[in-house]
Structures are given as C-alpha cells and as structure tokens.
Write a protein that holds these residues in place. Structure first.
Motif, mmCIF file in Angstrom:
data_model
loop_
_atom_site.group_PDB
_atom_site.id
_atom_site.type_symbol
_atom_site.label_atom_id
_atom_site.label_comp_id
_atom_site.label_asym_id
_atom_site.label_seq_id
_atom_site.Cartn_x
_atom_site.Cartn_y
_atom_site.Cartn_z
ATOM 1 N N THR A 1 1.216 5.175 0.542
ATOM 2 C CA THR A 1 0.506 6.187 1.320
ATOM 3 C C THR A 1 1.286 7.494 1.323
ATOM 4 O OG1 THR A 1 -0.361 6.764 3.509
ATOM 5 C CG2 THR A 1 1.536 5.296 3.453
ATOM 6 N N ARG B 1 4.029 -1.223 3.581
ATOM 7 C CA ARG B 1 3.586 0.151 3.318
ATOM 8 C C ARG B 1 4.773 0.903 2.738
ATOM 9 N NH1 ARG B 1 4.672 4.279 6.607
ATOM 10 N NH2 ARG B 1 3.542 6.197 6.217
ATOM 11 N N THR C 1 0.845 -1.185 0.000
ATOM 12 C CA THR C 1 0.000 0.000 0.000
ATOM 13 C C THR C 1 0.876 1.228 0.000
ATOM 14 O OG1 THR C 1 -1.839 -1.073 1.117
ATOM 15 C CG2 THR C 1 -1.683 1.311 1.352
ATOM 16 N N TYR D 1 -4.286 2.909 5.904
ATOM 17 C CA TYR D 1 -3.639 1.709 5.380
ATOM 18 C C TYR D 1 -3.783 0.526 6.334
ATOM 19 C CZ TYR D 1 0.285 2.776 8.469
ATOM 20 O OH TYR D 1 1.061 3.027 9.570
#
Length: 197
Positions: free
Chosen positions: A32, A55, A30, A39
């Motif tokens: 971000t 992330r 993810t 998230y």
C-alpha cells in the motif's frame, strides 16, 4: 518454505493462495502507498481463508509516477504495470523463499515476462511463482465459483486492496472524478468473503 503472495482479497490472488498452500507457508501481503485504508478488505479475506496477512509500504513516488503515466496515456495499463513491478520488488526484499502473484495466462496487465521473473529471482535470491499462469479466465471463474463466497460489482463500488483503488483515489484527489472515469474503463472487481459452504 516461506512465500509472500501479493494479495488484494480478490478471486485471483485468493485462488493463488489456495493453490500454493500445499507447498509453501503462504503469507498474504498487500502493498500500500498509504493513500487509502482499503487494505482492510484484504486482511479480512486472508483471515477468512486462514492465511496470515501482512501489509508492506510501497514508495508513494511510484504511485505518483504511475498516476502521471495514466493521465498522459489516457489508460491504466502502463501505470499498473509499473506499480506491480515495484510491489514485486518490495515483497522480494522480505525474509521469504519465494514471491508470487495472481496473474493469469490471459491477463493484459499486469504481466511478468520470463526475463523479469529471472531478474527478480537472481537479484533477490527468491523464486517467483505465478500459479495461475496456465489458467484462463473461464477456468479461474469456474474454480472460484466452486471454492469461494465472492462479492462482485463495478470497480468504483468495490475498491479493494489493489493498485487500482489507491490510484483511483490519487487521481480523484488531484484531478476529480472525470479523469478517473476517462482513465479507467468500466469493469468488474471481486472481493472474497470466505470459502464456499
């Protein structure tokens, strides 16, 4: 082979993860901007499906540029497209053999053209894969219903780890709820809780 899948925790990216799992070591990633902590939804969904989660930080300047584009256009399409391209570029820099996303055949946005895919592959030495590119919305919906436990609702209620959630937060902070409502049409979002029993 290692694959980084752009992952939101929604139905499309979750289905893409399952389809790719037979051939790759899938890592759900993810991107971000750090504008929200949404998230965590994606982390929980990836873990519930048995995939490692990561992330990665995206450039906040791209979020601000996309928000300005959306404000000017009065709709999200061009801004979302810009963010998706930036996210693909970012994950392509990870130590992986391939990158993927959950774009479908009939998506209006985001999309990845053949030329964009080839450029990404050539510049980063990775394969770009869109496992849902041959699937229409109804086919995806049927597979998702048979495969996952899914929560569905209005996008303002289910702001999962996707570009829309962070851009909504940015626009809301800078311009208020009225601009968010003007830019984003009403639509449904999904959040995967796990595999269907």
């Amino acid at each position: 082979m290692e694959l980084a899948l752009l992952y939101s925790g929604g139905k499309d990216s979750s289905l893409a993860a399952l389809l790719l799992d037979r051939f790759y070591d899938v890592r759900c990633v993810t991107g971000t901007f750090g504008l929200t902590d949404d998230y965590e939804h994606a982390r929980r969904a990836a873990e519930a499906l048995g995939f490692p989660f990561e992330r990665v930080d995206l450039d906040e300047a791209v979020a601000r540029e996309a928000a300005a584009t959306m404000r000017e256009d009065g709709f999200p399409r061009n801004g979302i497209q810009r963010i998706h391209e930036h996210a693909l570029e970012t994950v392509a820099e990870l130590d992986v053999d391939a990158v993927a996303d959950g774009t479908r055949r009939d998506d209006r946005v985001p999309t990845v053209s053949r030329a964009q895919a080839q450029s990404l592959e050539d510049r980063h030495g990775v394969d770009y894969i869109a496992p849902l590119s041959g699937f229409g919305r109804h086919a995806v919906d049927r597979l998702v219903t048979a495969t996952f436990e899914v929560e569905q609702g209005p996008s303002e209620k289910i702001e999962k780890a996707d570009y829309e959630g962070e851009i909504r937060a940015l626009l809301r902070a800078e311009d208020g709820d009225e601009v968010v409502a003007d830019v984003f049409p009403d639509h449904e979002q999904t959040y995967v809780h796990g595999r269907a029993e």
